[in-house]
Design an enzyme around this catalytic site. Sequence first.
Site, PDB file in Angstrom:
ATOM      1  N   LEU A 126      33.763 -84.807 -34.150  1.00 47.63           N
ATOM      2  CA  LEU A 126      32.895 -84.023 -33.273  1.00 47.63           C
ATOM      3  C   LEU A 126      32.017 -84.904 -32.393  1.00 47.63           C
ATOM      4  CD1 LEU A 126      31.706 -81.388 -35.904  1.00 47.63           C
ATOM      5  CD2 LEU A 126      33.611 -81.191 -34.279  1.00 47.63           C
ATOM      6  N   HIS A 127      31.824 -84.456 -31.166  1.00 53.91           N
ATOM      7  CA  HIS A 127      30.914 -85.128 -30.233  1.00 53.91           C
ATOM      8  C   HIS A 127      29.486 -84.938 -30.723  1.00 53.91           C
ATOM      9  CE1 HIS A 127      29.002 -86.165 -26.401  1.00 53.91           C
ATOM     10  NE2 HIS A 127      30.159 -86.711 -26.055  1.00 53.91           N
ATOM     11  N   TYR A 128      28.601 -85.861 -30.382  1.00 51.11           N
ATOM     12  CA  TYR A 128      27.210 -85.720 -30.814  1.00 51.11           C
ATOM     13  C   TYR A 128      26.472 -84.617 -30.061  1.00 51.11           C
ATOM     14  CZ  TYR A 128      25.713 -88.310 -26.648  1.00 51.11           C
ATOM     15  OH  TYR A 128      25.477 -88.703 -25.366  1.00 51.11           O
ATOM     16  N   ARG A 129      26.942 -84.246 -28.872  1.00 48.63           N
ATOM     17  CA  ARG A 129      26.313 -83.171 -28.110  1.00 48.63           C
ATOM     18  C   ARG A 129      26.812 -81.820 -28.609  1.00 48.63           C
ATOM     19  NH1 ARG A 129      26.872 -86.054 -22.357  1.00 48.63           N
ATOM     20  NH2 ARG A 129      24.920 -87.231 -22.448  1.00 48.63           N
ATOM     21  N   MET A 130      25.897 -80.832 -28.596  1.00 46.44           N
ATOM     22  CA  MET A 130      26.235 -79.496 -29.063  1.00 46.44           C
ATOM     23  C   MET A 130      25.662 -78.455 -28.104  1.00 46.44           C
ATOM     24  SD  MET A 130      25.475 -79.935 -33.152  1.00 46.44           S
ATOM     25  CE  MET A 130      23.885 -80.732 -32.972  1.00 46.44           C
TER      26      MET A 130
END
Length: 175
Positions: A126-130
């Site tokens: 998963l990317h760190y941005r949400m």
Amino acid sequence: MSKKAALLWVDLEMTGLSPEKDRILEAAVIATDWDLNEIATYESGVKVARSLMKRRMVGEFWEKNAEVRDSLMMESARSMKSSKVEDELVAFVRNNFGKEIYLAGNSIHQDRKFIEKWWPRLNSLLHYRMLDVSAWKIYFEGAKGKKFAKPEMHRAIDDVRGSIEEFKWYLKLKS
């Protein structure tokens, strides 16, 4: 299949809110494109020891939602082990996404804490941005006096679909 999904909408139902003490009971994910069209879905219950469930699923929230609690307890006994659910979620994201996998949902940071603790292989993808729908909720309720009437089902698939619908509603208000 072309990997065209952009957002991984997630809702987890847990025995409580502490990743250290509580466990994931149910997971639902919906992969959407940037236009919020569903590309694929996944949902599963997660096997949790009944003794832990009885110990952790107490208090005002669970008393108010006793029917949901009892249903989750019954279903957990027939569910898959957490590691198997993680295997299936990893396969799901690999099949539907390219390089960047953005988590989306209501108060998604809380679900992310459980993913980090209990599903580290999924977390590593998963990317760190949400995309947190709750931030939109705070703004529109506080600044504009607009409130989305989202039913609180406390079942993962219903709640994740509700989050997508809520985000669509905010986007319409914005335009």
